[in-house]
Design a protein around this motif. Structure first.
Motif, short mmCIF file in Angstrom:
data_model
loop_
_atom_site.label_atom_id
_atom_site.label_comp_id
_atom_site.label_asym_id
_atom_site.label_seq_id
_atom_site.Cartn_x
_atom_site.Cartn_y
_atom_site.Cartn_z
N GLU A 7 31.18 74.21 -56.88
CA GLU A 7 32.51 73.70 -56.56
C GLU A 7 32.76 72.36 -57.24
OE1 GLU A 7 30.35 74.68 -54.12
OE2 GLU A 7 31.24 76.60 -53.60
N ARG A 8 31.77 71.50 -57.23
CA ARG A 8 31.90 70.18 -57.85
C ARG A 8 32.10 70.30 -59.36
NH1 ARG A 8 34.09 65.62 -58.07
NH2 ARG A 8 32.85 64.00 -59.01
N VAL A 9 31.37 71.18 -59.98
CA VAL A 9 31.51 71.39 -61.42
C VAL A 9 32.90 71.94 -61.73
CG1 VAL A 9 30.67 72.77 -63.37
CG2 VAL A 9 29.04 71.69 -61.83
N TRP A 10 33.40 72.85 -60.90
CA TRP A 10 34.73 73.40 -61.10
C TRP A 10 35.80 72.31 -60.98
CZ3 TRP A 10 36.82 77.41 -63.26
CH2 TRP A 10 38.14 77.71 -63.01
N GLU A 11 35.65 71.44 -59.97
CA GLU A 11 36.62 70.35 -59.79
C GLU A 11 36.64 69.44 -61.01
OE1 GLU A 11 35.49 68.31 -56.26
OE2 GLU A 11 35.95 70.01 -54.95
N GLN A 12 35.48 69.08 -61.52
CA GLN A 12 35.42 68.20 -62.69
C GLN A 12 36.00 68.87 -63.91
OE1 GLN A 12 31.28 67.12 -62.92
NE2 GLN A 12 31.53 65.39 -61.52
N ALA A 13 35.74 70.16 -64.07
CA ALA A 13 36.28 70.88 -65.22
C ALA A 13 37.80 70.93 -65.16
CB ALA A 13 35.70 72.29 -65.27
N CYS A 14 38.34 71.14 -63.98
CA CYS A 14 39.80 71.16 -63.83
C CYS A 14 40.40 69.80 -64.14
CB CYS A 14 40.18 71.60 -62.42
SG CYS A 14 39.88 73.35 -62.12
N GLN A 15 39.77 68.73 -63.67
CA GLN A 15 40.27 67.39 -63.94
C GLN A 15 40.26 67.08 -65.42
OE1 GLN A 15 37.90 64.74 -61.59
NE2 GLN A 15 38.91 65.28 -59.67
N ILE A 16 39.20 67.45 -66.11
CA ILE A 16 39.11 67.18 -67.53
C ILE A 16 40.17 67.97 -68.29
CG2 ILE A 16 37.66 67.55 -69.58
CD1 ILE A 16 35.25 66.83 -67.82
N CYS A 17 40.33 69.25 -67.94
CA CYS A 17 41.32 70.08 -68.64
C CYS A 17 42.73 69.59 -68.39
CB CYS A 17 41.19 71.54 -68.22
SG CYS A 17 39.74 72.33 -68.90
N LEU A 18 43.04 69.22 -67.15
CA LEU A 18 44.39 68.76 -66.86
C LEU A 18 44.69 67.42 -67.52
CD1 LEU A 18 44.71 69.79 -63.11
CD2 LEU A 18 45.77 70.87 -65.10
N SER A 19 43.70 66.53 -67.59
CA SER A 19 43.94 65.26 -68.26
C SER A 19 44.03 65.44 -69.78
CB SER A 19 42.84 64.26 -67.91
OG SER A 19 41.61 64.66 -68.44
N CYS A 20 43.36 66.43 -70.29
CA CYS A 20 43.36 66.67 -71.73
C CYS A 20 44.74 67.17 -72.20
CB CYS A 20 42.29 67.68 -72.09
SG CYS A 20 42.12 67.96 -73.85
N ILE A 21 45.37 68.01 -71.39
CA ILE A 21 46.68 68.53 -71.80
C ILE A 21 47.82 67.66 -71.27
CG2 ILE A 21 45.90 70.90 -72.06
CD1 ILE A 21 47.11 71.56 -69.37
N GLY A 22 47.48 66.59 -70.56
CA GLY A 22 48.48 65.62 -70.16
C GLY A 22 49.16 65.86 -68.83
N LEU A 23 48.58 66.70 -67.98
CA LEU A 23 49.21 66.95 -66.69
C LEU A 23 48.63 66.10 -65.58
CD1 LEU A 23 49.49 70.84 -66.75
CD2 LEU A 23 51.28 69.17 -67.22
N GLY A 24 47.49 65.49 -65.82
CA GLY A 24 46.84 64.76 -64.74
C GLY A 24 46.86 63.33 -64.91
#
Length: 54
Positions: free
Chosen positions: A37-54
Motif C-alpha cells: 500500500e505504501r509503495v502504491w501511494e508513493q507511486a501515485c504521488q510521483i505520477c501525479l506530480s510528474c503530470i502536474g496534477l499534484g
C-alpha cells in the motif's frame, strides 16, 4: 571387480532452497507490514506530480 549399477543419484542442493525460502519469508513480512500500500501511494504521488496534477 565391483559390479556397476546404472542408478542415477542426484544430490539435492540446499542453497537454492534456503535462498528461495528466505525470499518468501521476507515477502510475507513485507505484505504483513503493509508495504504494498505504501509503495502504491508513493507511486501515485510521483505520477501525479510528474503530470502536474499534484
Amino acid at each position: 571387480m565391483a559390479k556397476k549399477t546404472n542408478r542415477l543419484y542426484y544430490k539435492i542442493r540446499k542453497s537454492p532452497i534456503v535462498v528461495i525460502g528466505g525470499a518468501v519469508l521476507l515477502w510475507i513480512a513485507g505484505v504483513a507490514a503493509g508495504e504494498p500500500e505504501r509503495v502504491w501511494e508513493q507511486a501515485c504521488q510521483i505520477c501525479l506530480s510528474c503530470i502536474g496534477l499534484g
